[in-house]
Enzyme design. Structure first.
Site, PDB file in Angstrom:
ATOM      1  N   TYR A 192      -9.635  -9.847   1.226  1.00 50.63           N
ATOM      2  CA  TYR A 192     -10.801  -9.059   1.659  1.00 50.63           C
ATOM      3  C   TYR A 192     -11.464  -8.297   0.511  1.00 50.63           C
ATOM      4  O   TYR A 192     -12.589  -7.816   0.648  1.00 50.63           O
ATOM      5  CB  TYR A 192     -10.436  -8.093   2.805  1.00 50.63           C
ATOM      6  CG  TYR A 192      -9.491  -6.973   2.441  1.00 50.63           C
ATOM      7  CD1 TYR A 192      -9.899  -5.891   1.663  1.00 50.63           C
ATOM      8  CD2 TYR A 192      -8.172  -6.987   2.874  1.00 50.63           C
ATOM      9  CE1 TYR A 192      -9.020  -4.867   1.334  1.00 50.63           C
ATOM     10  CE2 TYR A 192      -7.292  -5.969   2.554  1.00 50.63           C
ATOM     11  CZ  TYR A 192      -7.727  -4.913   1.783  1.00 50.63           C
ATOM     12  OH  TYR A 192      -6.854  -3.907   1.437  1.00 50.63           O
ATOM     13  N   GLU A 193     -10.761  -8.170  -0.639  1.00 51.89           N
ATOM     14  CA  GLU A 193     -11.389  -7.521  -1.801  1.00 51.89           C
ATOM     15  C   GLU A 193     -12.369  -8.487  -2.482  1.00 51.89           C
ATOM     16  O   GLU A 193     -13.057  -8.109  -3.419  1.00 51.89           O
ATOM     17  CB  GLU A 193     -10.331  -7.096  -2.810  1.00 51.89           C
ATOM     18  CG  GLU A 193      -9.370  -6.040  -2.309  1.00 51.89           C
ATOM     19  CD  GLU A 193      -8.227  -5.814  -3.284  1.00 51.89           C
ATOM     20  OE1 GLU A 193      -8.434  -5.134  -4.306  1.00 51.89           O
ATOM     21  OE2 GLU A 193      -7.118  -6.344  -3.047  1.00 51.89           O
ATOM     22  N   HIS A 232      -5.903  -8.636  -2.384  1.00 49.96           N
ATOM     23  CA  HIS A 232      -6.117  -9.081  -0.998  1.00 49.96           C
ATOM     24  C   HIS A 232      -7.385  -9.933  -0.948  1.00 49.96           C
ATOM     25  O   HIS A 232      -8.372  -9.605  -1.610  1.00 49.96           O
ATOM     26  CB  HIS A 232      -6.313  -7.880  -0.062  1.00 49.96           C
ATOM     27  CG  HIS A 232      -5.239  -6.845  -0.118  1.00 49.96           C
ATOM     28  ND1 HIS A 232      -5.210  -5.847  -1.072  1.00 49.96           N
ATOM     29  CD2 HIS A 232      -4.150  -6.646   0.666  1.00 49.96           C
ATOM     30  CE1 HIS A 232      -4.149  -5.074  -0.870  1.00 49.96           C
ATOM     31  NE2 HIS A 232      -3.492  -5.537   0.167  1.00 49.96           N
ATOM     32  N   SER A 256       0.823  -1.211   0.000  1.00 50.61           N
ATOM     33  CA  SER A 256       0.000   0.000   0.000  1.00 50.61           C
ATOM     34  C   SER A 256       0.856   1.259   0.000  1.00 50.61           C
ATOM     35  O   SER A 256       1.706   1.435   0.870  1.00 50.61           O
ATOM     36  CB  SER A 256      -0.887   0.030   1.247  1.00 50.61           C
ATOM     37  OG  SER A 256      -1.982  -0.813   1.087  1.00 50.61           O
ATOM     38  N   MET A 272      -2.510  -7.258   6.299  1.00 49.78           N
ATOM     39  CA  MET A 272      -3.600  -8.004   5.648  1.00 49.78           C
ATOM     40  C   MET A 272      -3.181  -8.658   4.331  1.00 49.78           C
ATOM     41  O   MET A 272      -4.020  -8.909   3.463  1.00 49.78           O
ATOM     42  CB  MET A 272      -4.768  -7.049   5.373  1.00 49.78           C
ATOM     43  CG  MET A 272      -5.247  -6.282   6.583  1.00 49.78           C
ATOM     44  SD  MET A 272      -6.543  -5.135   6.133  1.00 49.78           S
ATOM     45  CE  MET A 272      -6.566  -4.059   7.569  1.00 49.78           C
ATOM     46  N   SER A 273      -1.888  -8.879   4.169  1.00 47.27           N
ATOM     47  CA  SER A 273      -1.433  -9.398   2.868  1.00 47.27           C
ATOM     48  C   SER A 273      -0.219 -10.289   3.073  1.00 47.27           C
ATOM     49  O   SER A 273       0.023 -10.814   4.154  1.00 47.27           O
ATOM     50  CB  SER A 273      -1.068  -8.223   1.954  1.00 47.27           C
ATOM     51  OG  SER A 273       0.079  -7.559   2.465  1.00 47.27           O
ATOM     52  N   ASN A 280       1.674   2.665  11.318  1.00 48.58           N
ATOM     53  CA  ASN A 280       0.869   3.100  12.485  1.00 48.58           C
ATOM     54  C   ASN A 280       1.132   2.129  13.633  1.00 48.58           C
ATOM     55  O   ASN A 280       1.645   1.036  13.414  1.00 48.58           O
ATOM     56  CB  ASN A 280      -0.628   3.093  12.132  1.00 48.58           C
ATOM     57  CG  ASN A 280      -1.085   1.728  11.638  1.00 48.58           C
ATOM     58  OD1 ASN A 280      -0.848   1.359  10.493  1.00 48.58           O
ATOM     59  ND2 ASN A 280      -1.709   0.972  12.519  1.00 48.58           N
ATOM     60  N   ALA A 339       2.534  -2.563   4.034  1.00 48.16           N
ATOM     61  CA  ALA A 339       2.337  -1.597   5.121  1.00 48.16           C
ATOM     62  C   ALA A 339       1.776  -2.391   6.295  1.00 48.16           C
ATOM     63  O   ALA A 339       0.978  -3.301   6.090  1.00 48.16           O
ATOM     64  CB  ALA A 339       1.347  -0.531   4.687  1.00 48.16           C
ATOM     65  N   HIS A 367      -2.877   1.165  -4.587  1.00 50.86           N
ATOM     66  CA  HIS A 367      -2.403   0.018  -5.364  1.00 50.86           C
ATOM     67  C   HIS A 367      -2.772   0.266  -6.826  1.00 50.86           C
ATOM     68  O   HIS A 367      -3.951   0.446  -7.139  1.00 50.86           O
ATOM     69  CB  HIS A 367      -3.072  -1.291  -4.904  1.00 50.86           C
ATOM     70  CG  HIS A 367      -2.575  -1.780  -3.589  1.00 50.86           C
ATOM     71  ND1 HIS A 367      -1.648  -2.792  -3.460  1.00 50.86           N
ATOM     72  CD2 HIS A 367      -2.865  -1.386  -2.332  1.00 50.86           C
ATOM     73  CE1 HIS A 367      -1.400  -3.001  -2.178  1.00 50.86           C
ATOM     74  NE2 HIS A 367      -2.130  -2.163  -1.470  1.00 50.86           N
ATOM     75  N   HIS A 374      -6.721   4.354   6.537  1.00 54.93           N
ATOM     76  CA  HIS A 374      -5.907   3.983   5.376  1.00 54.93           C
ATOM     77  C   HIS A 374      -5.151   5.209   4.835  1.00 54.93           C
ATOM     78  O   HIS A 374      -4.048   5.074   4.305  1.00 54.93           O
ATOM     79  CB  HIS A 374      -6.803   3.343   4.308  1.00 54.93           C
ATOM     80  CG  HIS A 374      -6.047   2.738   3.171  1.00 54.93           C
ATOM     81  ND1 HIS A 374      -5.081   1.762   3.338  1.00 54.93           N
ATOM     82  CD2 HIS A 374      -6.098   2.978   1.833  1.00 54.93           C
ATOM     83  CE1 HIS A 374      -4.564   1.434   2.153  1.00 54.93           C
ATOM     84  NE2 HIS A 374      -5.170   2.157   1.229  1.00 54.93           N
TER      85      HIS A 374
HETATM   86  O1  LIG Z   1      -1.117  -4.388   0.662  1.00 54.89           O
HETATM   87  P1  LIG Z   1      -0.659  -3.988   2.019  1.00 54.89           P
HETATM   88  O2  LIG Z   1      -0.524  -5.147   2.953  1.00 54.89           O
HETATM   89  O3  LIG Z   1       0.611  -3.146   1.974  1.00 54.89           O
HETATM   90  O4  LIG Z   1      -1.800  -3.033   2.584  1.00 54.89           O
HETATM   91  C1  LIG Z   1      -2.065  -2.766   3.959  1.00 54.89           C
HETATM   92  C2  LIG Z   1      -3.061  -3.790   4.499  1.00 54.89           C
HETATM   93  C3  LIG Z   1      -4.372  -3.263   3.941  1.00 54.89           C
HETATM   94  O5  LIG Z   1      -4.542  -3.699   2.615  1.00 54.89           O
HETATM   95  C4  LIG Z   1      -4.198  -1.781   3.977  1.00 54.89           C
HETATM   96  C5  LIG Z   1      -4.760  -1.214   5.243  1.00 54.89           C
HETATM   97  O6  LIG Z   1      -4.485   0.164   5.370  1.00 54.89           O
HETATM   98  O7  LIG Z   1      -2.761  -1.539   3.984  1.00 54.89           O
HETATM   99  N1  LIG Z   2      -4.229  -5.468  10.004  1.00 54.22           N
HETATM  100  C1  LIG Z   2      -3.598  -4.308   9.852  1.00 54.22           C
HETATM  101  N2  LIG Z   2      -3.085  -3.986   8.657  1.00 54.22           N
HETATM  102  C2  LIG Z   2      -2.453  -2.804   8.542  1.00 54.22           C
HETATM  103  N3  LIG Z   2      -1.855  -2.258   7.479  1.00 54.22           N
HETATM  104  C3  LIG Z   2      -1.345  -1.069   7.870  1.00 54.22           C
HETATM  105  N4  LIG Z   2      -1.610  -0.835   9.158  1.00 54.22           N
HETATM  106  C4  LIG Z   2      -2.304  -1.919   9.605  1.00 54.22           C
HETATM  107  C5  LIG Z   2      -2.851  -2.275  10.883  1.00 54.22           C
HETATM  108  O1  LIG Z   2      -2.774  -1.547  11.871  1.00 54.22           O
HETATM  109  N5  LIG Z   2      -3.478  -3.484  10.933  1.00 54.22           N
END
Ligand SMILES: O=P(O)(O)O[C@@H]1C[C@H](O)[C@@H](CO)O1
Ligand SMILES: Nc1nc2[nH]cnc2c(=O)[nH]1
Length: 309
Positions: A90-91, A88, A32, A223-224, A247, A118, A63, A281
């Protein structure tokens, strides 16, 4: 799984990408807000995902949806391929789609894969902006037996049915990351090491979930990435993950007690409360933007030092 359209995807790429770029040595997955990683490439050819059978569409802000081929480094340059955008679960993408691009990269000859993402920090010692070189992962959905990209019929009889993951994260590539940080003169705490917990999202963690993940040994959460790592290992690639802390996951020592507050209020001694912190986000993307240059230089330096194999 034999219905995966590798022949079609590879023939489209052969038609659209010049031969000198079509045998990438290194693959990069942009997390991200990290698509600028491709800006250090030259002679770039971008192929939109919608021209590639089997690819989904990245629907998440930050993305893009294309595969960039190009050269990096001095002289003739090293051919690399960059996934500008990932999928992802979740999409709504099935795991077979989430990892399909990784399998295509393997069929193009990619042997070394650098994945970025991220993440939220669970470990209080990891400041926002730290890049965590992932040592191991915790796949929370796996604890219920779901969401593993190698679940189901095997793609090839040559792949192990029971893939070991104790050596998932390449020592060779992780060493290159720390050597690159040293060469680039990054501060000691710019790069750290830790364990990534994969959750499905798209909700961010509740405080109780954050506490659970931390107590289970995770340093960051996202989440990835984990499905991509598992598929890449099945395909025999060396994998490294650079996780940018965008964060902190809020894990309060104790909960705010409404019962205690009302009691105090009724006694004429109201308790002051700090507002609850939440993550967005937009915040994730903003940190990605701030750190884009450092990430780009780090990845470029690692690639220049990946030995030819
Ligand atoms: O694709 P990534 O893992 O970098 O993205 C992170 C996880 C979620 O898709 C999104 C949440 O802000 O950022
Ligand atoms: N699950 C999760 N994914 C993230 N991607 C970026 N920050 C976060 C977070 O705090 N939690």
């Amino acid at each position: 799984m034999s219905e995966l359209p590798f022949a079609s995807t590879l023939s489209t790429l052969a038609r659209l990408v010049p031969a000198k770029l079509l045998k990438p040595r290194v693959g990069i997955v942009c997390g991200s807000g990290l698509s600028t990683l491709a800006s250090s490439l030259r002679d770039v050819v971008e192929v939109p995902y919608n021209q590639l059978e089997g690819f989904g569409k990245s629907t998440v802000v930050g993305h893009k949806s294309s595969l960039a081929f190009g050269l990096i480094g001095p002289g003739e340059g090293i051919p690399v391929v960059v996934m500008l955008g990932r999928f992802h679960p979740y999409e709504g993408h099935p795991l077979s789609t989430v990892v399909y691009p990784i399998r295509v990269l393997a069929r193009l000859g990619v042997k070394n894969l650098i994945i970025t993402n991220a993440s939220g920090a669970l470990n209080p010692n990891l400041a926002v902006g730290t890049i965590v070189v992932i040592q191991d992962h915790l796949a929370i959905p796996n604890l219920t037996g779901h969401l593993n990209p190698v679940f189901g019929p095997q793609l090839s009889p040559d792949y192990p049915r029971f893939l070991p993951l104790s050596d998932a994260y390449s020592v060779k590539l992780r060493r290159l990351a720390f050597l690159a940080a040293n060469k680039l003169g990054l501060a000691e705490d710019a790069l750290a090491e830790g364990v990534y917990a994969w959750v499905s999202g798209p909700t961010y963690e509740t405080p109780a979930e954050g506490r659970f993940l931390r107590s289970a040994g995770a340093d960051v959460v996202g989440m990835s990435t984990v499905p991509e790592v598992v598929a890449a290992r099945e395909e025999g690639m060396e994998v490294m993950v650079l996780s940018l802390v965008t964060n902190a996951v809020v894990i309060p020592e104790s909960y705010r007690s409404i019962k205690a507050e009302i009691k105090a209020e009724l006694a004429g001694k109201p308790i002051e409360q700090a507002p609850v912190q939440t993550v967005s986000h937009d915040e994730v993307l903003a940190v990605g933007k701030q750190k884009a240059e450092v990430m780009k230089n780090l990845v470029a330096n690692i690639i220049e030092n990946v030995s030819s194999d």
